[in-house]
Write a protein that holds these residues in place. Structure first.
Motif, PDB file in Angstrom:
ATOM      1  N   PRO A   4      -6.015   7.946  -6.977  1.00 12.41           N
ATOM      2  CA  PRO A   4      -5.700   8.782  -5.696  1.00 12.41           C
ATOM      3  C   PRO A   4      -6.902   8.786  -4.625  1.00 12.41           C
ATOM      4  CG  PRO A   4      -5.979  10.053  -7.740  1.00 12.41           C
ATOM      5  CD  PRO A   4      -6.307   8.650  -7.964  1.00 12.41           C
ATOM      6  N   PRO A   5      -6.371   9.265  -3.440  1.00 17.70           N
ATOM      7  CA  PRO A   5      -7.462   9.007  -2.515  1.00 17.70           C
ATOM      8  C   PRO A   5      -8.270  10.350  -2.760  1.00 17.70           C
ATOM      9  CG  PRO A   5      -5.155   9.794  -1.622  1.00 17.70           C
ATOM     10  CD  PRO A   5      -5.307   9.333  -2.883  1.00 17.70           C
ATOM     11  N   GLU A  24       2.010   1.609  -3.611  1.00 20.03           N
ATOM     12  CA  GLU A  24       1.103   2.225  -4.379  1.00 20.03           C
ATOM     13  C   GLU A  24       0.769   3.776  -4.134  1.00 20.03           C
ATOM     14  OE1 GLU A  24      -1.320  -2.027  -4.667  1.00 20.03           O
ATOM     15  OE2 GLU A  24      -2.251  -0.422  -3.408  1.00 20.03           O
ATOM     16  N   GLY A  25       0.994   4.212  -2.881  1.00 18.61           N
ATOM     17  CA  GLY A  25       0.776   5.526  -2.501  1.00 18.61           C
ATOM     18  C   GLY A  25       2.051   6.406  -3.137  1.00 18.61           C
ATOM     19  N   TRP A  26       3.155   5.731  -3.038  1.00 18.46           N
ATOM     20  CA  TRP A  26       4.322   6.636  -4.096  1.00 18.46           C
ATOM     21  C   TRP A  26       4.119   6.406  -5.495  1.00 18.46           C
ATOM     22  CZ3 TRP A  26       8.012   4.745  -7.366  1.00 18.46           C
ATOM     23  CH2 TRP A  26       8.985   5.625  -7.686  1.00 18.46           C
ATOM     24  N   GLN A  54       0.815  -1.251  -0.086  1.00 18.17           N
ATOM     25  CA  GLN A  54       0.038   0.038   0.071  1.00 18.17           C
ATOM     26  C   GLN A  54       0.879   1.129   0.007  1.00 18.17           C
ATOM     27  OE1 GLN A  54      -2.579  -0.776   3.514  1.00 18.17           O
ATOM     28  NE2 GLN A  54      -4.174  -1.669   2.080  1.00 18.17           N
ATOM     29  N   ASP A  55       2.127   1.160   0.741  1.00 19.94           N
ATOM     30  CA  ASP A  55       2.978   2.443   0.611  1.00 19.94           C
ATOM     31  C   ASP A  55       3.550   2.531  -0.344  1.00 19.94           C
ATOM     32  OD1 ASP A  55       4.494   4.335   2.305  1.00 19.94           O
ATOM     33  OD2 ASP A  55       6.079   3.179   1.583  1.00 19.94           O
ATOM     34  N   ASN A 103       1.578   9.098  -6.185  1.00 19.04           N
ATOM     35  CA  ASN A 103       2.202  10.351  -5.838  1.00 19.04           C
ATOM     36  C   ASN A 103       3.100  10.915  -7.348  1.00 19.04           C
ATOM     37  OD1 ASN A 103       0.904  11.227  -3.707  1.00 19.04           O
ATOM     38  ND2 ASN A 103       2.700  10.467  -2.397  1.00 19.04           N
TER      39      ASN A 103
END
Length: 161
Positions: A159-160, A108-110, A105-106, A113
């Motif tokens: 994106p969130p 995927e967040g990168w 998940q981290d 971004n």
């Protein structure tokens, strides 16, 4: 996800522990894939040395993270700016405690971004159910590399809101 899991960007000081986590995860946790064949294991771990990892850590196109669970380093993952999840390895005794999920998940967040909307990876048989659980789906025919079956998978990223 377990509240005691801490994910952070890996640093040069982490190269040795990353190498040890990856090699142990491959040797012990991925035995279904390599069937304890020394040649397959050697091919799999040949580029997981401290030297290789140190180079990856200085490459701005790559992102490596590390998971701490109960203040112990238990897992590591890496993605590339291209959207490719290169790997996610967790110490076998820490499987199914949320570290792998938190690492991915981290990553995927990168990737989000970085402006990406899709992640791709090649899963092993050992990891296929894990990646399916995270929303990855097979996207091409399975192939063999260095004696291992690779399952191409992908996942759309949003994106969130």
């Amino acid at each position: 996800m377990n509240a005691s899991i801490h994910i952070s960007k890996a640093t040069a000081a982490d190269a040795g522990i990353i190498s040890r986590i990856v090699e142990r995860s491959i040797r012990v946790g991925c035995a279904l894939d390599h069937r304890n064949d020394a040649k397959i294991v050697a091919a799999w771990v040949h580029n997981k040395t401290v030297e290789h990892i140190s180079a990856w850590l200085t490459d701005h196109r790559l992102y490596l993270n590390i998971a701490l669970l109960q203040d112990k380093p238990v897992g590591v993952a890496m993605a590339a700016i291209s959207g490719k999840v290169a790997f996610c390895y967790v110490q076998p005794e820490w499987f199914r405690r949320g570290a792998g999920q938190a690492l991915v998940q981290d990553l995927e967040g990168w990737l989000i971004n970085q402006g990406l909307r899709q992640a791709q990876l090649n899963s092993t048989r050992t990891s296929e159910a894990f990646y399916r659980h995270l929303g990855y789906r097979p996207c091409a025919q399975t192939f063999e590399v260095s004696g291992l079956h690779a399952i191409p998978m992908d996942k759309g990223l949003s994106p969130p809101s």
